[in-house]
Enzyme design. Sequence first.
Site, short mmCIF file in Angstrom:
data_model
loop_
_atom_site.label_atom_id
_atom_site.label_comp_id
_atom_site.label_asym_id
_atom_site.label_seq_id
_atom_site.Cartn_x
_atom_site.Cartn_y
_atom_site.Cartn_z
N CYS A 1 40.72 43.85 46.20
CA CYS A 1 41.09 42.57 45.61
C CYS A 1 40.23 41.54 46.33
CB CYS A 1 42.58 42.30 45.74
SG CYS A 1 43.21 42.48 47.42
N HIS B 1 54.46 33.84 44.23
CA HIS B 1 53.79 35.06 43.76
C HIS B 1 54.77 35.84 42.88
CE1 HIS B 1 51.71 38.90 43.69
NE2 HIS B 1 50.66 38.31 44.23
#
Length: 728
Positions: A59, A648
């Site tokens: 990522c 998140h």
Amino acid sequence: MWYDHIRKPLCALPHRYRVAITGVTQEEELREQTMASNTAADILEGVGGAGNVVSLTHCATRLRFQLADGEKADKATIEKIPGVMGAVPQAGDRFQVVIGGAVQTVFNEINALPAMAGGGAASAESIDDIKKREREKGVRGKVAWIDTLFEYLSDSFRPILGALLGASLFITFMALMATLGVIPAWNAPGVTLDPSWAFVNLMWQCVFVFLPLMVAYNASAKIGADPWVGFAIMAVLMLPGFTGLGAGVEKTALFGFEQAQVAIVQVWGLPMPIADYSSQVFPPLLMAAVLGLVYKGLKKIIPANLQLIFVPFLAMLVMIPLTAFLIGPIGVYVGAGLASALAAINTFSPFIFAIIIPLAYPFMVPLGLHWPINAIMLLNIQTLGYDFIQGPMGAWNFACFGATAGVLFLAWREKDKDMKQTATGALAAGLLGGISEPSLYGIHLRFKRIYPRMLVGCLTGGLIIGIGSLVLGLPNGITTQAFVFTSLLTIPAFDPIGLYLIAVLAAFAVAMLLVIFSGYKDKVPAEAAAATAGAGAGAAASTAAPVAGVTTGGAATATGAATATAVAERTEAVGELVQVASPLEGTVVALDQVPDPVFAGGVMGPGVAIEPTGDTVFAPGKGVVVAAQPTGHAFGLQLDNGAEILIHVGIDTVNLKGEGFDVKVKNGDQVDVGTPLVTFDRAVIEKAGYPLITPVIVLNGDTFDTVDPVELGPTTPGAPLLDIQKKG
């Protein structure tokens, strides 16, 4: 993770905020850039060497290893490597190395190491692997084989779109020259062009004549076979010597299908149909699908050290005769059948056909269902000499581009820099290249108000084509004799050009004006607007954020007065207080309950997590959005009360790439308590196997004395969530 794909936007933020998010100081950022090569080698050794790496992906801040043996990874050693911010062993022999902003460089350096030549034990996880993994979890749909089919079709065509687009512009140029009388009808039977123009004509023919070879290569690669073997198998059927086998033999209708004319010759005492495979796409698609099965079977029975020699040979030995005798003719028949079915609908009623196509395409393109239709267009041109689908399709494309133009107009008027850039690029790709994907994925699918207005434009263009075809007596509607991308540059390729021009301009104008007059952004519900106004007033009087009720699913949260009273009581108890409101409905739990060691360990900062029962995330206070991920899985907010908040949505939901998320805000937007940030589809996330638990983190927690949850347990949007005591 939430910071996936966010490094670039963070560069524009204050340095303290970047440090709070990534933990990387300016000195560390510089060090990451200069030490990546040594870091890469040390990390690879630390995880047990290339032979222990099954797959590697990343990522924006972490390397994600899938190891053959997780016990071989030395966490302590890896964390001492310069440039490594941390290491996180995980279940299932997975291992993560936290790098920071230089992760792409380190990832590339690892794969460039000699030990990783050829992928080491296994190459880095490819896009195809990721797609396969997500599809197996049911992310893309309920019927896996249908998802696989259309992904196969999509990946077989997508790599050659550039060549097809280039060829379509050559065709348009030839059509324009014929319209202006510079050259004769270049595609009419018996017409001979002088060598100069004949050479220009060859520039587009090269793409379409050898299209089966391109498709065979891509489809074979997609299915897991050697793409050059697939190319070679299809090339046999296109050799002049192969077609020459049918010279002088009268052609017959294959299986009684008049559009599938073949010459039957005897080879080894068996009848072999000889067809013209130029421009055909269904034969190579079917061939590659079978080749993939043959390849897998051969690899199971042939020892690994002999596979390089015998797998390609035996595959060709099996597939060349099978394709020539059976698969190729079946592909011709299937293609002709589908083309004939659509032709029958168009012949029955060009008016209905002209309306159905532009109204269907806005839903087909996002799902990838348009790829088989593209194949039929090519087949129509080969078998009929013209195509009748692209004309009505132009109404959809120009309605799509018109909606983008409307968004661009509003973005200029509102001085929305980000949307101006997005819309300008999408509009240029559409009007000049006929490519709708930038408009669809960059704008239209993000804002639900656009689609209904765009559909009105599609309907307008379709009606004009349908009515015009009836008035002018066009039995096949608007046609084109070449496969082109419907853009401004390819308008001359359509006949009659006048009717087509009127239709596409009307579709464009109607969609554009409807978007301009009605707007494209989602309207804020009245309850949320009231909450925003109340919260703004309350924020001016105190540092407490939630001072008004927010509704979700029709149920109101605590009233502004009650919330203000609660804030006053807590302020008296702990001193000067900053408060963060709950962003969604659910159950508040301690941060250590999050199934992600980076969040659970407080690496990102203090906070809490919410197990959501609702499906909408709201702003937890008055402030500005500094990081709104287009995938919708994470948001960074700078609140006016000084708190820097990360929300998140779920864990590892970045892998969904925006599927199931409807983002309501963008970077730079001013928000207040109750401003919707994103709506998510619980079913999509749960079916993908990702936890829905949503961390709410105070990124700059080290600037405060304490960050404490108000209360664990049930919560609603706007209710007090975190008490933050400022340092004296």
